[in-house]
Scaffold this active site. Structure first.
Site, short mmCIF file in Angstrom:
data_model
loop_
_atom_site.label_atom_id
_atom_site.label_comp_id
_atom_site.label_asym_id
_atom_site.label_seq_id
_atom_site.Cartn_x
_atom_site.Cartn_y
_atom_site.Cartn_z
CG ASN A 41 11.48 -20.10 -19.33
OD1 ASN A 41 11.32 -20.99 -20.17
ND2 ASN A 41 11.80 -20.36 -18.07
CD GLU A 43 15.88 -19.50 -16.05
OE1 GLU A 43 14.79 -19.76 -15.51
OE2 GLU A 43 16.94 -20.10 -15.78
CG ASN A 44 21.73 -13.08 -18.97
OD1 ASN A 44 22.59 -12.71 -18.18
ND2 ASN A 44 21.88 -12.99 -20.27
CB ALA A 45 25.00 -15.62 -16.11
CE1 TYR A 47 21.17 -16.73 -11.84
CE2 TYR A 47 19.69 -16.80 -9.96
CZ TYR A 47 20.69 -17.37 -10.70
OH TYR A 47 21.23 -18.57 -10.34
CB CYS A 52 8.07 -14.44 -18.83
SG CYS A 52 8.32 -13.97 -17.13
CD GLU A 54 3.99 -16.26 -19.64
OE1 GLU A 54 5.25 -16.31 -19.69
OE2 GLU A 54 3.36 -16.53 -18.60
CB CYS A 85 4.78 -13.30 -13.80
SG CYS A 85 5.56 -12.24 -15.04
CB CYS A 88 3.62 -12.06 -18.60
SG CYS A 88 5.35 -12.49 -18.87
ZN LIG Z 1 6.05 -13.42 -16.90
#
Ligand SMILES: [Zn+2]
Length: 132
Positions: A41, A43-45, A47, A52, A54, A85, A88
């Site tokens: 995964n 992430e980014n500031a 959001y 993900c 996957e 999720c 995905c």
């Molecule tokens: Zn996912």
């Protein structure tokens, strides 16, 4: 059980970029010809722009020329197992049914295996676009 695939997902998990959630996830895709492509995964500031593990694995695999997958392993931080999720599951479904292996980082829980079609019954796919 594809323990090599799970181990590769665990190794990848350590490279996850999750400074906001502190929820590192690793994924590893087994291609039909035996190759393994990993994802984490990211992430980014901002959001919603995070992605993900996957999906990163699938997108990376496609970029490398792979389109046929037999299984994916997903490793969360534990102690419980995590499942892909909904988003995905849909991205995976694009490439057909496959086994989904779920494991924790420490190996304290027994890995679980499910078919993607059981995780995403009645999913939307290429065939649903017929008739347009
Ligand atoms: Zn996912």
């Amino acid at each position: 059980m594809d323990y090599e695939l799970i181990e590769r997902a665990r190794e990848a998990q350590q490279r996850a970029y999750a400074p906001y959630s502190h929820f590192p996830v690793g994924a590893a895709l087994r291609t039909e010809d035996g190759a393994i492509v990993v994802g984490v995964n990211v992430e980014n500031a901002s959001y919603p722009l995070g992605c993900c593990a996957e999906r990163v694995a699938v997108y990376s695999a496609v970029a490398q020329g792979f389109r046929r997958f037999v299984r994916i392993a997903v490793v969360g931080p534990g102690p419980g197992l995590i499942t892909p999720c909904g988003g995905c599951r849909q991205v995976l479904r694009e490439f057909g049914d496959m086994d989904v292996l779920m494991a924790d980082a420490q190996g304290t829980s027994e890995p679980k295996i499910m078919r993607l079609t059981d995780l995403l019954p009645f999913g939307f796919g290429k065939g649903d676009l017929n008739g347009l």
